[in-house]
Design an enzyme around this catalytic site. Structure first.
Site, mmCIF file in Angstrom:
data_model
loop_
_atom_site.group_PDB
_atom_site.id
_atom_site.type_symbol
_atom_site.label_atom_id
_atom_site.label_comp_id
_atom_site.label_asym_id
_atom_site.label_seq_id
_atom_site.Cartn_x
_atom_site.Cartn_y
_atom_site.Cartn_z
ATOM 1 N N ASN A 15 39.802 46.911 32.878
ATOM 2 C CA ASN A 15 40.958 46.095 32.543
ATOM 3 C C ASN A 15 40.417 44.737 32.110
ATOM 4 O O ASN A 15 39.961 43.951 32.938
ATOM 5 C CB ASN A 15 41.916 45.940 33.733
ATOM 6 C CG ASN A 15 43.117 45.065 33.408
ATOM 7 O OD1 ASN A 15 43.005 44.062 32.707
ATOM 8 N ND2 ASN A 15 44.269 45.415 33.937
ATOM 9 N N GLU A 45 45.029 46.691 29.402
ATOM 10 C CA GLU A 45 45.548 45.337 29.218
ATOM 11 C C GLU A 45 44.824 44.624 28.066
ATOM 12 O O GLU A 45 44.296 43.531 28.210
ATOM 13 C CB GLU A 45 45.460 44.520 30.514
ATOM 14 C CG GLU A 45 46.528 43.452 30.598
ATOM 15 C CD GLU A 45 46.648 42.795 31.964
ATOM 16 O OE1 GLU A 45 47.508 41.900 32.093
ATOM 17 O OE2 GLU A 45 45.916 43.159 32.894
ATOM 18 N N TYR A 50 47.089 52.453 32.059
ATOM 19 C CA TYR A 50 47.371 51.159 32.664
ATOM 20 C C TYR A 50 48.722 51.280 33.358
ATOM 21 O O TYR A 50 49.774 51.203 32.730
ATOM 22 C CB TYR A 50 47.382 50.060 31.596
ATOM 23 C CG TYR A 50 47.728 48.683 32.112
ATOM 24 C CD1 TYR A 50 47.319 48.252 33.371
ATOM 25 C CD2 TYR A 50 48.478 47.807 31.340
ATOM 26 C CE1 TYR A 50 47.648 46.990 33.845
ATOM 27 C CE2 TYR A 50 48.809 46.533 31.787
ATOM 28 C CZ TYR A 50 48.389 46.146 33.048
ATOM 29 O OH TYR A 50 48.713 44.888 33.519
ATOM 30 N N ASP A 91 43.370 51.157 35.303
ATOM 31 C CA ASP A 91 43.931 50.253 36.297
ATOM 32 C C ASP A 91 45.195 50.918 36.811
ATOM 33 O O ASP A 91 46.228 50.905 36.145
ATOM 34 C CB ASP A 91 44.232 48.897 35.657
ATOM 35 C CG ASP A 91 44.962 47.949 36.592
ATOM 36 O OD1 ASP A 91 45.206 48.321 37.754
ATOM 37 O OD2 ASP A 91 45.299 46.829 36.146
ATOM 38 N N ASN A 104 46.781 50.150 39.636
ATOM 39 C CA ASN A 104 47.634 49.176 40.321
ATOM 40 C C ASN A 104 48.054 49.614 41.718
ATOM 41 O O ASN A 104 49.196 49.400 42.129
ATOM 42 C CB ASN A 104 48.866 48.848 39.458
ATOM 43 C CG ASN A 104 48.697 47.523 38.728
ATOM 44 O OD1 ASN A 104 48.203 46.551 39.280
ATOM 45 N ND2 ASN A 104 49.097 47.500 37.461
ATOM 46 N N ASP A 106 39.689 39.231 35.335
ATOM 47 C CA ASP A 106 39.931 39.226 36.776
ATOM 48 C C ASP A 106 39.628 40.592 37.386
ATOM 49 O O ASP A 106 39.571 40.725 38.616
ATOM 50 C CB ASP A 106 41.357 38.777 37.099
ATOM 51 C CG ASP A 106 42.432 39.556 36.348
ATOM 52 O OD1 ASP A 106 42.091 40.283 35.381
ATOM 53 O OD2 ASP A 106 43.609 39.421 36.712
#
Length: 256
Positions: free
Chosen positions: A7, A35, A105, A144, A146, A241
Site C-alpha cells: 500500500n 491506494e 484494497y 491491504d 484493513n 505509512d
C-alpha cells in the site's frame, strides 16, 4: 517466484520517496499496489520487462490498485460483482495458467464504524468470489485487507478492541476465510512472533517505536502449502505509512 504487495498511499508521492529503488532491488515477478491515488495518465512508470494493469477510482486522489507482472496473464478482471461498483478501483484479478492472483484494497470501516455494514457486505461478496475462483485453480490473495486478525497482529490490542480494523465482525470474516481452506502465509512461517507489523500511524515516533498493526497479507489456497518458501514484512522500507510485504513460492508446475 517472488511476489510483493505494498500500500503505497499515493504512488506519485512514493516514487518521490524512493519507490523505484526498492522496486528494482527486490526484482519481484509480480508486484501489487494498493491506494495508488491517481487517474489514468497521471504517471508514466517505465518498468522494463513488466506488464502493467491499473484499476483507477473515479474519485480523484483516492483508492486504486495496480499489478505489475513479468509474465503476461491469461486474463485480467477489474472489480467484483454488485458490491464493488468499480467506482473505487479496489480489486484486480489476474489469471495465470496454474493460479489466480487477486490484489485487493479492502474498504476501511472508518473510525466511527459508519462503513462497517458496507465492509461486512464486501467481505461476504469477496469470500464467495474467492471460493469460486478456488474451485477452478489455486489462489494467491494479497493486499491491504484493513484488519488485524489476532491480538498478536497489533501493538495495543487491549485498547483497540472494537475499533475499526479490530472489530469482532471484521476479525470473524478473516477467521472464516482461513478456516475454509486458506493460509495466512506470514503466520505459517512465524506463528508466534510478536512485533511484525505493516502499518504505522504518521504520529511522531510511532514507527520508530514500532507501535503498529499488521493489516497487509499474502493469503494462499491451502493446497499451495508445500510450495511456500518464505513470507516477509519489509518494515525497513520507507515511502508510505505501510511497508511492503513479500511472498516467495515455488511456481506450481501442475494444477494442484
Amino acid at each position: 517466484m517472488k511476489l510483493v504487495s505494498w500500500n503505497v498511499n499515493g504512488i506519485r508521492a512514493c516514487v518521490r520517496k524512493g519507490f523505484l529503488n526498492y522496486f528494482h532491488e527486490v526484482d519481484a515477478d509480480i508486484f501489487c499496489l494498493q491506494e495508488t491515488k491517481l487517474q489514468e495518465g497521471q504517471i508514466n512508470l517505465e518498468l522494463e520487462g513488466y506488464h502493467q494493469y491499473w484499476n483507477y477510482a473515479l474519485r480523484k486522489g483516492y483508492s486504486g490498485t495496480a499489478v505489475f507482472t513479468k509474465k503476461k496473464p491469461l486474463s485480467v478482471k477489474y472489480g467484483l460483482g454488485e458490491v464493488d461498483t468499480q467506482e473505487e478501483g479496489r480489486i484486480i484479478t489476474l489469471e495465470f495458467e496454474k493460479f489466480y492472483l487477486v490484489n485487493v484494497y479492502t474498504p476501511n470501516s472508518k473510525r466511527d464504524l459508519t462503513r462497517l455494514e458496507y465492509r461486512l457486505e464486501w467481505e461476504d461478496e469477496l469470500y464467495s468470489y474467492l471460493k469460486e475462483l478456488d474451485d477452478q485453480k489455486p489462489i494467491i490473495y494479497c493486499g491491504d485487507l484493513n484488519v488485524a486478525h489476532q491480538e498478536i497482529d497489533l501493538k495495543n490490542h487491549k485498547t483497540n478492541h472494537g475499533n475499526s480494523g479490530f472489530t469482532t465482525e471484521e476479525r470473524g470474516k478473516m477467521t472464516r476465510l482461513l478456516e475454509s481452506g486458506f493460509i495466512d502465509t506470514l503466520r505459517h512461517f512465524h506463528p508466534d512472533t510478536e512485533g511484525i507489523y505493516s502499518w504505522w500511524s504518521y504520529m511522531k515516533t510511532i514507527r520508530e517505536r514500532n507501535v503498529g498493526w499488521r493489516i497487509d497479507y499474502f493469503i494462499v489456497s491451502s493446497r499451495l502449502k508445500d510450495y511456500l518458501q518464505n513470507s516477509q514484512v519489509h518494515s525497513q522500507v520507507m515511502g508510505s505509512d505501510h511497508c511492503p510485504i513479500m511472498l516467495e513460492i515455488d511456481r506450481p508446475d501442475q494444477p494442484v
